[in-house]
Design an enzyme around this catalytic site. Structure first.
Site, PDB file in Angstrom:
ATOM      1  N   HIS A 154     -27.094 -39.782 -34.161  1.00  0.00           N
ATOM      2  CA  HIS A 154     -26.330 -39.160 -33.089  1.00  0.00           C
ATOM      3  C   HIS A 154     -27.313 -38.625 -32.051  1.00  0.00           C
ATOM      4  CE1 HIS A 154     -22.796 -38.424 -36.086  1.00  0.00           C
ATOM      5  NE2 HIS A 154     -22.880 -39.671 -35.683  1.00  0.00           N
ATOM      6  N   ALA A 155     -27.261 -39.189 -30.870  1.00  0.00           N
ATOM      7  CA  ALA A 155     -28.333 -39.033 -29.899  1.00  0.00           C
ATOM      8  C   ALA A 155     -28.579 -37.609 -29.457  1.00  0.00           C
ATOM      9  CB  ALA A 155     -28.032 -39.908 -28.675  1.00  0.00           C
ATOM     10  N   ARG A 156     -27.541 -36.795 -29.432  1.00  0.00           N
ATOM     11  CA  ARG A 156     -27.706 -35.436 -28.902  1.00  0.00           C
ATOM     12  C   ARG A 156     -28.270 -34.462 -29.925  1.00  0.00           C
ATOM     13  NH1 ARG A 156     -21.479 -33.107 -28.579  1.00  0.00           N
ATOM     14  NH2 ARG A 156     -20.837 -33.624 -30.699  1.00  0.00           N
ATOM     15  N   GLU A 157     -28.419 -34.886 -31.176  1.00  0.00           N
ATOM     16  CA  GLU A 157     -28.818 -33.973 -32.247  1.00  0.00           C
ATOM     17  C   GLU A 157     -30.346 -33.972 -32.397  1.00  0.00           C
ATOM     18  OE1 GLU A 157     -26.455 -35.212 -35.575  1.00  0.00           O
ATOM     19  OE2 GLU A 157     -24.568 -34.814 -34.532  1.00  0.00           O
ATOM     20  N   TYR A 164     -24.804 -29.929 -35.871  1.00  0.00           N
ATOM     21  CA  TYR A 164     -25.150 -28.709 -36.562  1.00  0.00           C
ATOM     22  C   TYR A 164     -23.956 -28.320 -37.425  1.00  0.00           C
ATOM     23  CZ  TYR A 164     -22.192 -26.277 -33.112  1.00  0.00           C
ATOM     24  OH  TYR A 164     -21.130 -25.875 -32.324  1.00  0.00           O
ATOM     25  N   TYR A 178     -13.338 -33.024 -42.956  1.00  0.00           N
ATOM     26  CA  TYR A 178     -12.141 -33.788 -42.628  1.00  0.00           C
ATOM     27  C   TYR A 178     -12.393 -35.221 -43.065  1.00  0.00           C
ATOM     28  CZ  TYR A 178     -15.430 -34.050 -38.743  1.00  0.00           C
ATOM     29  OH  TYR A 178     -16.576 -34.142 -38.002  1.00  0.00           O
ATOM     30  N   GLU A 219     -26.067 -31.488 -42.300  1.00  0.00           N
ATOM     31  CA  GLU A 219     -25.805 -30.915 -40.968  1.00  0.00           C
ATOM     32  C   GLU A 219     -26.654 -29.660 -40.871  1.00  0.00           C
ATOM     33  OE1 GLU A 219     -24.119 -32.124 -38.560  1.00  0.00           O
ATOM     34  OE2 GLU A 219     -22.844 -33.667 -39.468  1.00  0.00           O
TER      35      GLU A 219
END
Length: 462
Positions: free
Chosen positions: A201-204, A350, A400, A423
């Protein structure tokens, strides 16, 4: 000024200008929409100015009221854990701020403003990164771009030839090598492997930083890590989605904060290249290779729980299983080392979570108790090092339904008994984690990694 703005599906992203990329959810007027689609600049200046992040503390009953915002494109749920008695972070556009605040107050939902202005927070972090890049060289002193990461791995290979091997496991859509570093004191021994990947996931950004720190401790800083490499081989892919990761660094800042942009890999970070959504190539967040266990125990690809068949959704399952170059590369690599991989860790942020299979059902794997107990020990080590306690459980029960995760596939197909999604925790900022917090974050969590590594080292040979 925002009163005249309209909500728009934000997944329409590609144009041919150097500044192209996903804009935010507000478009000034229908007349300017065409200009934006053709690469105009009039809209770009407003993309994330004034966006706020609310931290909400709902009760079980109040949580039901918040579910409506999960499907709204003008709200963005940051939190992975959307469960009772857990805080939920929601990014709200300026046009909706007063409406959302009134909604919370009328329903007596406790909240606080976590980030007053997302735009300013991003600008502050960019200035901080610029200053740090001009004076620091430590592996976790800043968020590095992919070229630097590649060079770092190659330098380690040249310097520690008896310990390190670096190879490409495949090419991304844009032609970048997806590099894995193999750390082994004796390649002929065919020892058990701990396989780690990060950055799908690129933003992490903290996830690749964690991977780099693990590499640093196992290769360059072996003061107290010799036992971790004495009986175990470590295969680490620090950035498995280089295209999306690089895109967030160089072309669009807001990709860090919007769910639909989180996992981009492919053209302009797109997971589903060429998918048309209103005339534009879609920037996807994540491709789910959706798998479910059938009654016969085999795994099949399907579009089920936690995934969407809509290419404009961030949970789009893809056109088929392993439709993307990046997931194909991981698949082939895992199959190659199938008999030796004893643990799989995929690093994210996160949420303060250690998750194990399954993501497609509430049923638990046969060894769930062992998975849970080991995760508890890792969390305890993290707490002892000064970190927070992790929430532990299966993906479906803690979060979920989310079919198609790599942890499910590694366990169900490759047969990795100990497969986890991590996470990583953050104390402030959500996805916008200040670079000044990198060091303390990765140092603390390495103690959890130590627990995982020792466990594999102590496994009985099979």
């Amino acid at each position: 000024m925002f009163g005249k703005y309209h909500t728009l599906c934000p997944d329409l992203v590609e144009d041919d200008t150097n500044n192209s990329g996903p804009l935010l959810i507000l478009i000034p007027s229908p007349g300017l929409f065409d200009e934006w689609r053709n690469g105009g600049e009039a809209v770009r200046d407003v993309y994330n100015i004034g966006y706020e992040v609310f931290r909400v503390y709902p009760t079980d009953e109040q949580l039901q009221l918040l579910y409506q915002f999960q499907e709204r494109r003008d709200y963005n749920i940051w939190s992975e854990a959307f469960k009772p008695n857990l805080s939920v972070d929601i990014m709200v556009a300026p046009i909706n701020r007063m409406i959302f605040q009134k909604f919370l107050q009328q329903n007596y939902i406790k909240y606080e403003i976590k980030i007053k202005d997302v735009h300013n927070s991003l600008e502050d972090e960019q200035r901080s990164l610029f200053r740090m890049r001009s004076r620091s060289s430590g592996v976790v002193s800043q968020y590095y771009q992919y070229d630097w990461i590649q060079s770092y791995l190659r330098r380690l290979e040249n310097k520690y030839r008896n310990l390190v091997r670096v190879e490409s496991i495949g090419k991304t859509y844009e032609g970048r090598d997806i590099l894995v570093i193999q750390i082994s004191t004796d390649r002929s021994a065919r020892r058990p492997i701990v396989l780690i990947d990060a950055g799908i996931h690129a933003r992490e950004w903290i996830a690749p930083s964690m991977a780099l720190y693990i590499i640093n401790r196992l290769v360059e800083n072996q003061v107290d890590t010799e036992e971790l490499v004495a009986k175990v081989d470590w295969h680490i892919i620090p950035v498995i989605n280089p295209d999306g990761y690089e895109y967030t660094h160089t072309k669009v800042k807001v990709v860090l904060i919007l769910t639909y942009a989180e996992g981009g890999s492919g053209h302009l970070g797109a997971k589903i290249t060429g998918t048309d959504c209103g005339g534009k190539t879609v920037l996807k967040s994540r491709t789910r290779t959706v798998v479910v266990l059938t009654q016969t125990g085999t795994l099949t690809c399907t579009g089920m729980v936690g995934a969407s068949s809509d290419p404009c959704e961030d949970t789009f399952s893809g056109t088929k299983g392993f439709s993307e170059a990046e997931s194909q590369a991981l698949q082939k690599y895992a199959l190659k080392y199938k008999k030796r991989i004893k643990m799989y860790l995929t690093l994210h942020c996160y949420g303060n979570l250690i998750l194990y299979p399954w993501g497609f059902t509430k049923k638990l794997p046969e060894n769930w108790k062992d998975l849970h107990d080991l995760a508890v020990k890792a969390s305890e080590a993290h707490v002892k090092a000064g970190g927070e306690k992790y929430i532990i459980g299966s993906s479906t029960n803690v979060l979920y339904p989310a079919a198609g995760g790599s942890d499910d596939w590694m366990k169900g197909v490759i047969g990795v008994d100990y497969s986890y999604t991590i996470e990583m925790t953050q104390t402030y900022g959500g996805f916008i984690m200040s670079s000044v917090l990198i060091n303390e974050t990765v140092v603390r969590f390495f103690e959890a990694i130590r627990v995982f590594g020792k466990f594999v080292a102590d496994m009985e040979p099979n």
